[in-house]
Design a protein around this motif. Structure first.
Motif, mmCIF file in Angstrom:
data_model
loop_
_atom_site.group_PDB
_atom_site.id
_atom_site.type_symbol
_atom_site.label_atom_id
_atom_site.label_comp_id
_atom_site.label_asym_id
_atom_site.label_seq_id
_atom_site.Cartn_x
_atom_site.Cartn_y
_atom_site.Cartn_z
ATOM 1 N N TRP A 158 6.093 -1.970 7.466
ATOM 2 C CA TRP A 158 6.920 -3.138 6.984
ATOM 3 C C TRP A 158 6.857 -3.286 5.411
ATOM 4 C CZ3 TRP A 158 10.785 -5.604 9.173
ATOM 5 C CH2 TRP A 158 10.708 -5.559 10.504
ATOM 6 N N PHE A 159 6.689 -2.267 5.009
ATOM 7 C CA PHE A 159 6.665 -2.166 3.380
ATOM 8 C C PHE A 159 7.201 -0.865 2.885
ATOM 9 C CE2 PHE A 159 3.058 0.259 2.669
ATOM 10 C CZ PHE A 159 2.979 0.492 1.339
ATOM 11 N N ASN A 160 8.029 -0.957 1.572
ATOM 12 C CA ASN A 160 8.777 0.076 1.059
ATOM 13 C C ASN A 160 7.892 1.426 1.000
ATOM 14 O OD1 ASN A 160 10.728 -1.634 0.703
ATOM 15 N ND2 ASN A 160 10.541 -2.065 -1.242
ATOM 16 N N ALA A 161 8.298 2.164 1.279
ATOM 17 C CA ALA A 161 7.526 3.708 1.400
ATOM 18 C C ALA A 161 6.139 3.682 2.299
ATOM 19 C CB ALA A 161 7.167 4.152 -0.018
ATOM 20 N N GLY A 162 6.368 2.684 3.068
ATOM 21 C CA GLY A 162 4.821 2.742 4.191
ATOM 22 C C GLY A 162 4.861 3.774 4.896
ATOM 23 N N GLY A 163 5.933 4.329 5.491
ATOM 24 C CA GLY A 163 5.812 5.595 6.369
ATOM 25 C C GLY A 163 5.476 6.721 5.597
ATOM 26 N N LEU A 164 5.972 6.642 4.076
ATOM 27 C CA LEU A 164 5.435 8.138 3.482
ATOM 28 C C LEU A 164 4.099 7.768 3.131
ATOM 29 C CD1 LEU A 164 6.605 10.271 1.798
ATOM 30 C CD2 LEU A 164 6.775 8.874 -0.064
ATOM 31 N N LEU A 165 3.385 6.701 2.934
ATOM 32 C CA LEU A 165 2.067 6.373 2.945
ATOM 33 C C LEU A 165 1.198 6.840 3.879
ATOM 34 C CD1 LEU A 165 -0.099 5.521 0.981
ATOM 35 C CD2 LEU A 165 0.310 3.086 1.726
ATOM 36 N N LEU A 224 -3.630 7.799 -5.155
ATOM 37 C CA LEU A 224 -2.591 7.841 -4.022
ATOM 38 C C LEU A 224 -1.187 7.190 -4.518
ATOM 39 C CD1 LEU A 224 -2.278 8.015 -0.924
ATOM 40 C CD2 LEU A 224 -2.882 5.898 -0.794
ATOM 41 N N ALA A 225 -1.321 6.178 -5.269
ATOM 42 C CA ALA A 225 -0.064 5.703 -5.567
ATOM 43 C C ALA A 225 0.664 6.725 -6.608
ATOM 44 C CB ALA A 225 -0.260 4.297 -6.424
ATOM 45 N N ALA A 226 -0.040 7.264 -7.427
ATOM 46 C CA ALA A 226 0.714 8.144 -8.260
ATOM 47 C C ALA A 226 1.213 9.445 -7.625
ATOM 48 C CB ALA A 226 -0.314 8.603 -9.345
ATOM 49 N N SER A 227 0.626 9.932 -6.427
ATOM 50 C CA SER A 227 0.793 10.944 -5.818
ATOM 51 C C SER A 227 2.245 10.679 -5.170
ATOM 52 C CB SER A 227 0.007 11.572 -4.883
ATOM 53 O OG SER A 227 -0.164 10.634 -3.748
ATOM 54 N N LEU A 228 2.682 9.508 -5.006
ATOM 55 C CA LEU A 228 3.955 9.165 -4.091
ATOM 56 C C LEU A 228 4.922 8.305 -5.450
ATOM 57 C CD1 LEU A 228 2.423 8.028 -0.924
ATOM 58 C CD2 LEU A 228 3.400 10.350 -1.221
ATOM 59 N N SER A 229 4.553 8.319 -6.616
ATOM 60 C CA SER A 229 5.332 7.663 -7.365
ATOM 61 C C SER A 229 5.784 6.056 -6.694
ATOM 62 C CB SER A 229 6.598 8.316 -7.533
ATOM 63 O OG SER A 229 6.376 9.515 -8.170
ATOM 64 N N SER A 259 4.036 1.783 -6.669
ATOM 65 C CA SER A 259 3.173 0.861 -7.543
ATOM 66 C C SER A 259 1.828 0.807 -7.078
ATOM 67 C CB SER A 259 3.656 -0.428 -7.470
ATOM 68 O OG SER A 259 3.075 -1.499 -7.879
ATOM 69 N N ARG A 260 0.915 1.065 -7.959
ATOM 70 C CA ARG A 260 -0.590 0.611 -7.540
ATOM 71 C C ARG A 260 -0.920 -0.548 -6.855
ATOM 72 N NH1 ARG A 260 -5.152 -1.518 -8.817
ATOM 73 N NH2 ARG A 260 -7.200 -0.114 -8.630
ATOM 74 N N ILE A 261 -0.098 -1.753 -7.354
ATOM 75 C CA ILE A 261 -0.498 -2.914 -6.717
ATOM 76 C C ILE A 261 0.142 -2.919 -5.463
ATOM 77 C CG2 ILE A 261 0.203 -5.369 -6.962
ATOM 78 C CD1 ILE A 261 0.171 -5.013 -10.022
ATOM 79 N N HIS A 262 1.215 -2.313 -5.262
ATOM 80 C CA HIS A 262 1.952 -2.581 -3.756
ATOM 81 C C HIS A 262 1.012 -1.562 -2.706
ATOM 82 C CE1 HIS A 262 5.398 -3.388 -1.525
ATOM 83 N NE2 HIS A 262 5.920 -2.071 -1.665
ATOM 84 N N VAL A 263 0.466 -0.232 -3.365
ATOM 85 C CA VAL A 263 -0.193 0.452 -2.403
ATOM 86 C C VAL A 263 -1.440 -0.258 -2.082
ATOM 87 C CG1 VAL A 263 -1.187 2.562 -2.245
ATOM 88 C CG2 VAL A 263 0.974 2.567 -2.941
ATOM 89 N N GLY A 264 -2.078 -0.770 -3.130
ATOM 90 C CA GLY A 264 -3.452 -1.541 -2.974
ATOM 91 C C GLY A 264 -3.320 -2.682 -2.047
ATOM 92 N N ARG A 265 -2.380 -3.526 -1.948
ATOM 93 C CA ARG A 265 -2.288 -4.381 -1.017
ATOM 94 C C ARG A 265 -2.085 -3.892 0.424
ATOM 95 N NH1 ARG A 265 2.255 -7.981 -4.430
ATOM 96 N NH2 ARG A 265 0.918 -8.908 -5.944
ATOM 97 N N LYS A 266 -1.741 -3.051 0.526
ATOM 98 C CA LYS A 266 -1.264 -2.668 1.852
ATOM 99 C C LYS A 266 -2.556 -1.822 2.445
ATOM 100 C CE LYS A 266 2.406 -4.435 2.391
ATOM 101 N NZ LYS A 266 2.481 -5.610 3.406
#
Length: 307
Positions: free
Chosen positions: A207-214, A243-248, A250-257
């Motif tokens: 339910w967040f942008n690029a979540g499936g890719l993560l 992790l965030a950098a490998s997928l381009s 946001s660090r904050i975005h990835v960190g929250r999830k």
């Protein structure tokens, strides 16, 4: 990608299940196949490669809802084209009706997605004399090429499991097969409750942008040389920044999830955060694996029907 999916799908009528799709026993047998982990690695790596090849367009496939909308949009085009009734071009109204009928989105959200699909090159105006006010649209050549690659990586995974020859047969006649198989596959996706409503860990990411890719990146990063410990799988990820950098992203975005997934035991660090490998739980792995197994069986059944 702009997050315009700001409503709950549960508020809309769910697509009725029609009994199609793999039975639980079939999924379990596939998961127990000795080659399945290798097939899962192939899938996860293939999805990441697809994203890297066209990040702007494939970002539209990166959440559960937008992924279903993308597949539904493309399937609708093939259905209209096969109907033989005049111009096969899609309109915003066509797509809005489809999204509402299947409980995927409201009209407003479907229209917003339609605009985004046009902006990102998923579709293109049929009448190119006025691209600012398109009447009908059709899939762009790049998205059709990407869809062929998407099927190819799934058929390669199936072939790896049972030493079949689906991928080669598909590529030989991909343009013809694609028009027949995609509507069948999408009907199965939309009628399968587990495809539409995955487990709790998948929901956090999808339910967040690029979540499936993560999720793909975490699965692709599993250290298979290291045996699972306490129902955990170690990965090659050590920091949120990495992790965030490998997928381009946001660090904050990835960190929250990641924090949300950590709260329910889906992921964690084997030692000190930032200097030890991140692990994913057995439950996380199984949710991802079952989803991919379900998709593989759906695609295999559709391929048998039309090949």
């Amino acid at each position: 990608m702009t997050n315009f999916f700001d409503f709950a799908i549960s508020r809309l009528p769910a697509a009725p299940a029609d009994g199609r799709g793999p039975a639980p026993g079939e999924i379990d047998r596939l998961l127990q196949n000795g080659s399945f982990p290798a097939a899962l690695r192939l899938l996860a790596g293939g999805f990441i490669a697809l994203y890297e090849g066209s990040p702007n367009m494939t970002a539209l496939f990166a959440t559960r809802q937008s992924r279903l909308l993308c597949h539904a949009l493309l399937a609708l085009y093939f259905q209209k084209r096969s109907g033989g009734a005049g111009e096969p071009a899609l309109t915003r109204e066509d797509f809005g009706h489809l999204a509402l009928r299947h409980g995927l989105a409201s009209h407003d959200v479907a229209y917003a997605f339609f605009r985004e699909a046009l902006k990102r090159g998923l579709v293109r105006p049929v009448n190119r004399s006025d691209e600012t006010q398109p009447g009908g649209v059709e899939p762009s050549p790049p998205v059709l090429a990407m869809l062929i690659e998407w099927y190819d990586v799934h058929f390669q995974a199936l072939d790896l499991i049972d030493e079949g020859f689906r991928a080669g047969r598909f590529i030989e006649r991909s343009e013809i097969i694609l028009a027949d198989i995609h509507p069948r596959v999408v009907r199965a996706f939309l009628s399968n409750p587990e495809v539409r409503c995955p487990g709790p860990l998948s929901i956090i990411f999808n339910w967040f942008n690029a979540g499936g890719l993560l999720m793909d990146r975490l699965i692709a990063g599993i250290d298979w040389e290291s045996p699972s410990d306490q129902h955990r799988f170690s990965t090659d990820v050590r920091t949120v920044t990495q992790l965030a950098a490998s997928l381009s992203l946001s660090r904050i975005h990835v960190g929250r999830k990641l924090a949300a997934a950590e709260l329910i035991g889906g992921i964690g660090w084997s030692g000190r955060r930032g200097s030890s490998p991140l692990w994913i739980s057995q439950g996380f792995y199984e949710e991802y694996a079952r989803m991919q197994a379900r998709k593989l069986l759906i695609l295999d059944e559709a391929f048998i029907d039309i090949a």
